[in-house]
Design an enzyme around this catalytic site. Sequence first.
Site, PDB file in Angstrom:
ATOM      1  N   THR B  49       1.276  -1.090  -0.025  1.00 39.60           N
ATOM      2  CA  THR B  49      -0.126  -0.100   0.285  1.00 39.60           C
ATOM      3  C   THR B  49       0.873   1.601  -0.279  1.00 39.60           C
ATOM      4  O   THR B  49       1.999   1.049  -0.043  1.00 39.60           O
ATOM      5  CB  THR B  49      -0.962   0.446   0.973  1.00 39.60           C
ATOM      6  OG1 THR B  49      -0.084   0.545   1.994  1.00 39.60           O
ATOM      7  CG2 THR B  49      -1.538  -1.785   1.511  1.00 39.60           C
ATOM      8  N   CYS B  50       0.126   2.929   0.247  1.00 42.99           N
ATOM      9  CA  CYS B  50       0.893   3.452   0.065  1.00 42.99           C
ATOM     10  C   CYS B  50       2.299   3.934   1.253  1.00 42.99           C
ATOM     11  O   CYS B  50       2.800   4.538   1.584  1.00 42.99           O
ATOM     12  CB  CYS B  50       0.018   4.599  -0.290  1.00 42.99           C
ATOM     13  SG  CYS B  50      -0.957   5.119   0.789  1.00 42.99           S
ATOM     14  N   ASN B  51       1.490   3.216   2.473  1.00 41.91           N
ATOM     15  CA  ASN B  51       2.563   3.195   3.413  1.00 41.91           C
ATOM     16  C   ASN B  51       2.738   1.742   3.950  1.00 41.91           C
ATOM     17  O   ASN B  51       3.788   1.978   5.077  1.00 41.91           O
ATOM     18  CB  ASN B  51       1.098   3.455   4.930  1.00 41.91           C
ATOM     19  CG  ASN B  51       1.006   4.773   4.667  1.00 41.91           C
ATOM     20  OD1 ASN B  51       1.180   5.627   4.271  1.00 41.91           O
ATOM     21  ND2 ASN B  51      -0.551   4.668   5.292  1.00 41.91           N
ATOM     22  N   ARG B  52       2.742   0.218   3.763  1.00 45.77           N
ATOM     23  CA  ARG B  52       3.753  -0.178   3.667  1.00 45.77           C
ATOM     24  C   ARG B  52       3.734  -0.982   2.370  1.00 45.77           C
ATOM     25  O   ARG B  52       3.086  -1.406   1.752  1.00 45.77           O
ATOM     26  CB  ARG B  52       2.837  -1.127   5.122  1.00 45.77           C
ATOM     27  CG  ARG B  52       1.465  -1.862   4.398  1.00 45.77           C
ATOM     28  CD  ARG B  52       0.840  -2.391   5.700  1.00 45.77           C
ATOM     29  NE  ARG B  52       0.460  -1.298   6.562  1.00 45.77           N
ATOM     30  CZ  ARG B  52       0.693  -1.505   8.254  1.00 45.77           C
ATOM     31  NH1 ARG B  52       2.165  -1.708   8.093  1.00 45.77           N
ATOM     32  NH2 ARG B  52       1.000   0.019   8.812  1.00 45.77           N
ATOM     33  N   GLU B 192      -8.023  24.395  -1.771  1.00 46.36           N
ATOM     34  CA  GLU B 192      -7.755  22.756  -1.604  1.00 46.36           C
ATOM     35  C   GLU B 192      -8.591  22.244   0.024  1.00 46.36           C
ATOM     36  O   GLU B 192      -9.620  21.384  -0.789  1.00 46.36           O
ATOM     37  CB  GLU B 192      -6.580  22.695  -1.730  1.00 46.36           C
ATOM     38  CG  GLU B 192      -5.979  21.645  -1.730  1.00 46.36           C
ATOM     39  CD  GLU B 192      -6.879  20.856  -3.065  1.00 46.36           C
ATOM     40  OE1 GLU B 192      -7.195  19.180  -2.767  1.00 46.36           O
ATOM     41  OE2 GLU B 192      -7.071  21.402  -3.871  1.00 46.36           O
TER      42      GLU B 192
END
Lengths: 288, 427
Positions: B49-52, B192
């Site tokens: 994933t983007c974190n792991r 934003e």
Amino acid sequence: MNLPVLILAAALFCYAAAFVFHLWFFTRLQTHGHQPAFALLQAGFLLHTFYFAAEAVETGFFLPVSNLPETLAFFAWSIAFVYLTLLAKAQSESFGLILTPFLLILTGSSIATYHFANDPFVIPGNPLFVVHIVSAFFAYASFTISFAAGILYLIQSHELKMKKTGTFYHKLPSLEALEKLVFLPMIWGVILLILALLIGFVWSKYASGKYWLFDPKTVITSVTAAVYAGILSMRYIFSLRAKLGAFLALAAFCVLLAGFLGVRLTGSSHNELEKVKYLETLKAHPAP
Amino acid sequence: MNLFTYGINHKSCPVEVREKLYFSPAMAEAAMKEMSGHGLIEEFFILSTCNRIEFYGTAQELEKVHEFVTGFLEDKCLVRREEFLPFVFYRENDEMVRHLFRVASGLDSLVVGENEILGQLREAFRLANTAGSIHAFLCRLLEKALKIGKDIRTKTKINEGALSIPSVAVELAQKIFGRLTGEKVLVLGTGEMGLMTLRNLKHSGAEIMCVASRNPETGRKVATEFGAEWMSAETWPEKMEAIDILIASTSAEQAIVRSEQIKLLMKKRRHRPLFLIDIGVPRNVEPAVNTLDDVYLYNIDDLKSVAQSNLKLRQREIQDSEQMVEEAVLNFKSWKEQLQARPVLQKFEKYLDDILEKELTEFMKETGLPESKKEKLRIRLRSKLLHHPHEKIKEASKTGGISKYLEALHSLFHLEKEESAEESRKL
């Protein structure tokens, strides 16, 4: 202690346990914690229903308001019925928490006064009389629910205004849901109370030849119905603010409570102390 | 059966390194296929994933795994080991199970209790199944991980309470309007944060009605994205009567939404609740607006304060969740030990069956009892003799003392040790 009282005591125990569970889960912030509390409430309601069946078997007729303990027990049962069946989707920890004390107080008072009560009186066998009583009590139960929702609405509205995100913020339903719970039962209540009044007027006409007797209970009930009908018309015709509506629901409930309790101090024909005499006179003028 | 996990995650590894080691679903599937044919690794899956980026597997010789996976990563991602090795963590057996369960529960996530990881783990499970790189053991482990992840989210409030500004805004809107079903939104400005809030509200069921901005080009672009109408900075008040939620996110130096204006508006709106989200700095809405009945105003600090309070609430739930993870780890360990003890128990049962068969046959001959009695007697004796050992081994599997019972069975009944160990390996 006879069997019906034992059953009612068991129902009281279930309501008490449901209250403790509601309180526990409310403070623990557990999402689905109210399920055991709700199951206990259902069990209590079931036992409460058996109580009336047992009473009917013992006395030989069914009229759950023939003396004070039964009146209190039936009021509690009506509240439980409206909450558990008609408002099944609205169940939550917060709503359960605020309603169970009503059930506890009413059922507990019923048991406490059981042995001091007059013997139940036998009423003329007319189904209209039963409809009159049942619709009046369901109306009171609906107003009680509306009152409870009004309190919760004011709390949640206050939490959101003050930007507090404590237990109440997390546990209470949305303002929109609470607003519905204030006004929907109020509509049911007004319809049922008007029905009860109309039946009462017809009954009175046949019993005493007059539609309207200046009976304190009839007067206070008519005032209560008018107050609630007034709140509803302000809400739906004049766009009464939800917050003010919730305040008025609280005030109207005080009127109802004053009527319900205050009438016991008067010589109303609806007062059990006077009922026996009143019904004896009615025998001479049987209703259709 | 030895378990391992090898990987990097957001806790210690910077994003510059993580992005180099990222495995897309296609890459992960190909890698799992390749790994499953390798002799050292028995079962294997990748959670990317983007974190792991984490590798989970089973192997006989754990001491070789670290080096093998490091080399594999170098080859596949074309990154030198010096770049990522300082950030690598490595866990074995119970520690690996605990780590996987914590990951599934969201306890190891950047935002504690987040739900996405459960879907990502489910996807990793699916890819590994497609690649054929997992079998009975890791399948069971993954099923248990998904179950504990779901249980924790159901039984605790670990995933409740929004933590970001946009999600707090949605949570508050739901506290006012209930489930969002077409509540009308007007946004002032195209900042934003305002747009992120808008996306969250739309995703939750609100209807984006108008986008008001000074710049027509940007405003129209945003309005098109949300299927809304663009309005100029001067004409937006016309729409206020119809809307339920207003997001103010402009860079105006003075308040552009005035208390008097809202007071008049509320009468026209027949006191329908109005939710104002002011994320502009300086503030775009006069604070006095919050004193009006049925109007709920939250500025950026209020939203942050709600997020902080929710975070505290989640942290209170962490303890309960950790306890649930520990119980799940213990149960899995118990199941694993029982699985490994099964060959020995089967031998013991066979040993017992042989004796019972022999002795009962002789007994039947001597007494002349019918054959049907023999079977009944055999079943009764067998279950009585085995009940206690089974219970003891089950109990010991939870406390880690199973090996002494297996040793005792071997030495007391002369069970064939080597063969049983071989069978255990096969399992």
